[in-house]
Design an enzyme around this catalytic site. Structure first.
Site, PDB file in Angstrom:
ATOM      1  N   GLU A  60       0.595  -1.274   0.120  1.00 32.38           N
ATOM      2  CA  GLU A  60      -0.048  -0.215  -0.003  1.00 32.38           C
ATOM      3  C   GLU A  60       0.993   1.215  -0.115  1.00 32.38           C
ATOM      4  O   GLU A  60       0.604   2.218  -0.717  1.00 32.38           O
ATOM      5  CB  GLU A  60      -0.914  -0.014   1.252  1.00 32.38           C
ATOM      6  CG  GLU A  60      -2.189  -0.836   1.069  1.00 32.38           C
ATOM      7  CD  GLU A  60      -1.780  -2.200   1.490  1.00 32.38           C
ATOM      8  OE1 GLU A  60      -0.520  -2.589   1.737  1.00 32.38           O
ATOM      9  OE2 GLU A  60      -2.631  -3.485   1.310  1.00 32.38           O
ATOM     10  N   HIS A 129     -11.633  -4.969   9.161  1.00 29.94           N
ATOM     11  CA  HIS A 129     -11.981  -4.778   7.925  1.00 29.94           C
ATOM     12  C   HIS A 129     -13.285  -3.831   7.900  1.00 29.94           C
ATOM     13  O   HIS A 129     -13.998  -3.648   6.909  1.00 29.94           O
ATOM     14  CB  HIS A 129     -12.390  -5.913   7.237  1.00 29.94           C
ATOM     15  CG  HIS A 129     -11.228  -6.650   6.541  1.00 29.94           C
ATOM     16  ND1 HIS A 129     -10.291  -7.380   7.412  1.00 29.94           N
ATOM     17  CD2 HIS A 129     -10.902  -6.901   5.258  1.00 29.94           C
ATOM     18  CE1 HIS A 129      -9.300  -7.656   6.445  1.00 29.94           C
ATOM     19  NE2 HIS A 129      -9.743  -7.551   5.135  1.00 29.94           N
TER      20      HIS A 129
END
Lengths: 324, 338
Positions: A60, A129
């Protein structure tokens, strides 16, 4: 007029951008061969090829930073981070480079980058999440933070975001992707600056965005049956905030409530509440009310997850107390 | 391909036969004298904040920059005065920046650690260790996507190789075969901690090789060796050879920053490295080859002293940015908003 999903609206927006501007390319995890973890980029690899629909490793910080560098190098990257939870791995790049370079360089280096990511809970995917962290990003000077909550905004916010000379982060609530709605044809452009009144009312202003807009609208319908006429405002742009639209509504309704899936402490809802109190305190008939997520890491079990999140009934009950 | 050609050697090597050797010497001297003056200015509080000097490491900057073209890009670190000078930023705008003046290369917004010059493709001045590597990958990706035969040189220190961003960037650059020249300035200490206390594998070129990237170590106390290596690597990158990695073996003669008491190094170690000072080494090479005329070094020093003095005069005469411009450049289109 056509009926499409939020996912398809976003996909059309990306496809349009790729067709309109050859500097635009998309990069992120599983966006190409897999078709996007939320299938937003499905089939774009076949149409535009691997240079412009660029699968990345699970890096990322690396690929968000590469997006910043590519923007400096004259491209118009759309970087997809799979979810906001993973964006924390890229926070250094977003904060220390994307948001700071223009200022640090004395105005020399702007970063025309768009970063899209899913946010929010509702699918029982647990504490790593499910969170709504867009409020954290809304803390950072130099960023524009968008939260499309409607089909029109999913379709329309990307292009003006790409035209913005500075970094724009788009937060797409994961529970909205399957939402269907009508889209006008030909499609009308939208702005990425102002909040929108989604339901007019006289007695209470409910301020929501992204995933909580539906909750707020549902609550407003229920409140109408109980004699409370609520106005619902969709923030749309979380930074900079369109404070004028909020204040104009609150000075008419004299009651304000913020519905936010983020945690309450040190949050976007706290900021909005503070601004209302600072600016129009004497127009209020009652203290600003907030309905936020419970301050726990998101639990897995369905009944617990429901208990964490702002529900229609929570908003209705809080509104009744507020307007009593 | 993995090369491992160690160029370390005590004997005097030949300087380049044209005036490139003189150019390297001049640039190293400019950096050295500029930074020595910075120390004085720091002592009288004209420069504040963190000040990281590259005294001893000048050969890295001048050797690599000599191999780049004007169209190439440079991404640097917080120890970047030398990179900026060698890239072509004037001493005037750098000194003004260090003094926090509007006339500085970043309008006084950046300071020592954030020097920028968009027109010279000098992308700063990054004070997050390894934070510049992904940027370099992106700049190179932009060149790749637009079919421009340009190189992005990315400087970072040995400390950066412990960061995840180093590995992410190395992988991306190699995976996508991008035109990046990774220049690792290995001065043996990540701030104050020696490499062997922080790395399981201290052969940094080997780390790069694990990404299938041509990599080798260079004696970076020898400017001509750095220049040779940088030219070879840059030409290969520009010709489509993908990213290359140079481990520039160097040493800083001064502490990490002005705040650092330098308790972690033996004085004798520093003295030993000073025997290999890149400036005296190159002077010896040029003298050995008869490339330095009588009085030439003295004339060079005098010209540089005047240039440094002019930079200080320029910076001292600089202006403070009006405070009402404080929020300018938060965004391109206005004051940023909140």
């Amino acid at each position: 007029m056509s009926v499409i999903t939020y996912r398809e609206a976003m996909r059309q927006a990306i496809r349009e951008a790729l067709l309109r501007d050859e500097r635009v390319f998309v990069m992120g995890e599983d966006i190409g061969h897999y078709g996007g973890s939320y299938a937003v980029t499905l089939d774009l690899l076949e149409e535009f090829g691997p240079e412009r629909i660029r699968d990345t490793p699970l890096s990322e910080s690396g690929f968000v930073g590469a997006g910043i560098g590519a923007a400096l190098g004259g491209m118009r990257p759309i970087v997809e981070v799979m979810t906001v939870n993973f964006s924390l791995l890229a926070l250094d790049q977003i904060m220390n480079n994307a948001a700071s370079l223009l200022y640090m360089s004395g105005g020399q280096l702007n970063v025309p980058l768009v970063i899209r990511m899913a946010t929010g809970a509702g699918r029982q995917v647990g504490a790593q999440h499910s969170h709504s962290l867009e409020g954290w990003f809304a803390h950072i000077p130099g960023l524009r933070i968008l939260a499309p909550a409607t089909i029109e905004d999913a379709r329309g916010m990307l292009w003006p975001a790409l035209e913005d000379p500075d970094p724009v982060l788009i937060f797409e609530h994961a529970m909205l992707y399957n939402q269907e709605g009508e889209l006008e044809e030909p499609f009308q452009p939208v702005d990425i600056k102002s909040a929108a009144v989604r339901r007019s009312g006289d007695e209470l202003t409910i301020i929501a965005y992204g995933g909580t807009l539906r909750t707020a609208l549902g609550a407003a319908e229920e409140l109408a049956t109980q004699g409370i006429d609520a106005e619902v405002i969709d923030l749309r742009c979380l930074r900079p905030l369109d404070t004028a639209t909020l204040l104009s509504s609150v000075t008419r309704t004299h009651h304000a409530m913020v519905v936010d899936e983020g945690w309450r402490s040190g949050s976007l809802s706290a900021e909005i509440s503070a601004r209302i109190t600072e600016e129009v305190f004497y127009d209020l008939d009652a203290p600003v009310s907030r309905v936020c997520s419970a301050e726990v890491p998101m639990p897995y079990a369905k009944h617990l997850e429901d208990a964490v999140l702002p529900q229609v009934l929570d908003v209705v009950n809080a509104a009744k107390v507020l307007c009593a | 391909m993995t090369e491992s050609t160690t160029n370390v050697g005590p004997e005097v090597q030949s300087a380049p036969s044209d005036n490139r050797g003189l150019h390297l010497l001049q640039e190293m001297l400019r950096i050295r004298r500029f930074e020595e003056r910075c120390v004085e200015l720091y002592s009288r509080s004209a420069i504040r904040g963190f000040l990281h000097l590259a005294i001893g490491e000048e050969a890295c900057a001048v050797g690599v920059m000599a191999a780049l073209s004007r169209e190439d890009a440079v991404v640097s670190t917080y120890r970047e005065h030398g990179h900026a000078i060698a890239r072509g930023l004037s001493m005037r705008v750098i000194m003004a920046e260090l003094e926090g003046k509007l006339e500085g290369c970043s309008r006084g917004r950046g300071g020592s650690m954030h020097l920028f010059d968009g027109t010279q493709r000098f992308y700063g001045g990054n004070a997050i260790v390894a934070g510049g590597l992904p940027l370099a990958v992106g700049l190179a990706l932009a060149d790749h996507l637009q079919s421009r035969p340009r190189v992005t040189a990315c400087f970072f220190g040995d400390g950066a190789v412990a960061e995840g961003e180093f590995h992410e960037a190395m992988n991306l650059a190699a995976l996508w075969h991008l035109p990046v020249l990774f220049c690792c300035e290995n001065n043996l200490y990540a701030m104050g901690t020696p490499l062997q206390f922080t790395e399981s594998e201290t052969d940094l070129a080997l780390k790069a090789a694990s990404y299938r990237m041509p990599s080798w170590e260079v004696d970076a106390m020898d400017a001509t060796a750095v220049e040779r290596a940088a030219r070879e690597a840059t030409e290969a990158v520009r010709a489509g050879g993908g990213p290359h990695f140079l481990e520039l073996r160097t040493y800083r003669f001064r502490s990490h920053s002005m705040y650092d008491p330098d308790r972690y190094r033996d004085k004798s170690e520093i003295e030993r490295w000073k025997q290999r000072d890149p400036i005296t080494t190159l002077v010896a090479q040029l003298n050995h080859d008869g490339q330095l005329a009588d009085g030439q070094l003295e004339r060079l020093e005098a010209a540089i002293a005047a240039e440094v003095e002019d930079a200080v005069t320029f910076a001292d005469a600089g202006t403070d940015e009006p405070v009402d411009e404080l929020t300018r450049f938060v965004t391109s289109t206005g004051t940023g908003g909140s």
